[in-house]
Design an enzyme around this catalytic site. Structure first.
Site, mmCIF file in Angstrom:
data_model
loop_
_atom_site.group_PDB
_atom_site.id
_atom_site.type_symbol
_atom_site.label_atom_id
_atom_site.label_comp_id
_atom_site.label_asym_id
_atom_site.label_seq_id
_atom_site.Cartn_x
_atom_site.Cartn_y
_atom_site.Cartn_z
ATOM 1 N N VAL A 5 41.269 -7.742 -16.117
ATOM 2 C CA VAL A 5 42.323 -8.550 -15.867
ATOM 3 C C VAL A 5 43.551 -7.631 -16.018
ATOM 4 O O VAL A 5 43.386 -6.985 -17.324
ATOM 5 C CB VAL A 5 42.468 -9.838 -16.675
ATOM 6 C CG1 VAL A 5 44.020 -10.527 -16.525
ATOM 7 C CG2 VAL A 5 41.333 -10.814 -16.443
ATOM 8 N N ASP A 13 39.137 -16.719 -31.918
ATOM 9 C CA ASP A 13 39.418 -15.178 -32.129
ATOM 10 C C ASP A 13 40.878 -14.927 -31.506
ATOM 11 O O ASP A 13 40.933 -13.923 -30.640
ATOM 12 C CB ASP A 13 38.342 -14.181 -31.525
ATOM 13 C CG ASP A 13 38.452 -12.936 -32.108
ATOM 14 O OD1 ASP A 13 39.161 -12.833 -33.082
ATOM 15 O OD2 ASP A 13 37.896 -11.863 -31.546
ATOM 16 N N LYS A 66 44.203 -13.542 -31.372
ATOM 17 C CA LYS A 66 44.807 -12.450 -31.960
ATOM 18 C C LYS A 66 45.747 -11.635 -30.930
ATOM 19 O O LYS A 66 45.243 -11.711 -29.660
ATOM 20 C CB LYS A 66 43.790 -11.479 -32.691
ATOM 21 C CG LYS A 66 42.794 -11.082 -31.640
ATOM 22 C CD LYS A 66 41.737 -10.114 -32.442
ATOM 23 C CE LYS A 66 40.846 -9.515 -31.515
ATOM 24 N NZ LYS A 66 39.638 -8.744 -32.215
ATOM 25 N N PRO A 67 46.589 -10.748 -31.163
ATOM 26 C CA PRO A 67 47.471 -10.097 -30.159
ATOM 27 C C PRO A 67 46.653 -9.418 -29.259
ATOM 28 O O PRO A 67 46.825 -9.230 -27.956
ATOM 29 C CB PRO A 67 48.219 -8.943 -31.245
ATOM 30 C CG PRO A 67 48.377 -9.871 -32.487
ATOM 31 C CD PRO A 67 47.146 -10.527 -32.526
ATOM 32 N N ASN A 95 43.718 -10.184 -27.830
ATOM 33 C CA ASN A 95 43.186 -10.985 -26.915
ATOM 34 C C ASN A 95 44.187 -11.946 -26.184
ATOM 35 O O ASN A 95 43.794 -12.899 -25.554
ATOM 36 C CB ASN A 95 42.067 -12.047 -27.698
ATOM 37 C CG ASN A 95 40.841 -11.458 -28.029
ATOM 38 O OD1 ASN A 95 40.611 -10.234 -27.601
ATOM 39 N ND2 ASN A 95 40.176 -11.955 -28.857
ATOM 40 N N ASP A 117 38.915 -13.307 -23.503
ATOM 41 C CA ASP A 117 37.768 -13.113 -24.518
ATOM 42 C C ASP A 117 37.429 -14.430 -25.151
ATOM 43 O O ASP A 117 37.322 -14.663 -26.360
ATOM 44 C CB ASP A 117 38.011 -12.188 -25.686
ATOM 45 C CG ASP A 117 36.875 -11.519 -26.456
ATOM 46 O OD1 ASP A 117 35.749 -12.078 -26.187
ATOM 47 O OD2 ASP A 117 36.981 -11.258 -27.618
#
Length: 169
Positions: free
Chosen positions: A1, A44, A46-47, A49, A61
């Protein structure tokens, strides 16, 4: 992506404008609501992902969340003794491998992400991973409005609620 991760964006530009953070978080929460409705907990957020692509944020993810949801007897449950995710972005119950940990671990991570996007720094950054985890378990971050006065009170309250140590509150 294709797209730029929020991690790269934070490293290159620092904190983001409030209106951009609201737009990004709306997309993230929408994606998580869909996943949670289908019994998948991401675990999970987080920045690294989250990718931004034009005016949209894309959560990536989902692999860990999907695999665990398929393998566990109860959708979205966590097994005792199993802490899955990136420690700096894990909820206290997730860090402790609490068997009652559920979709609310993603909401805690959204609070951490919101704080970091608005302030330019993680709210519990420590000198080591252990120090970061200990801070997450024992401290509350400074109110976001003390770090970023232009954050509206309602938005600040949402972030504070997401970062509650007890998911029942």
């Amino acid at each position: 992506v294709s797209g730029e991760s929020l991690r790269v964006r934070l490293e290159e530009r620092g904190r983001l404008p409030v209106k951009d953070v609201v737009r990004i978080l709306t997309d993230i929460v929408d994606a998580l609501a869909y996943a949670h409705a289908h019994g998948v907990v991401h675990r999970d957020i987080k920045p690294g992902n989250v990718l931004t692509q034009r005016s949209h944020a894309l959560v990536t993810d989902f692999g860990v969340g999907q695999a665990l949801s398929a393998a566990l007897p109860a959708a979205g449950a966590t097994t005792s003794g199993l802490a899955i995710g990136t420690p700096a972005y894990m909820a206290p119950g997730q860090l402790a491998a609490d068997p009652a940990a559920d979709h609310r671990v993603d909401l805690y991570a959204v609070g951490l992400l919101a704080y970091e996007l608005l302030s330019g720094e993680a709210p519990f950054a420590g000198a080591s991973p252990t120090a970061t985890m200990a801070a997450q378990l024992t401290r509350d971050p400074p109110p976001i409005e003390s770090v970023r006065p232009d954050v509206p009170p309602g938005r600040s309250a949402i972030i504070r609620d997401c970062l509650a140590k007890d998911p029942e509150l």
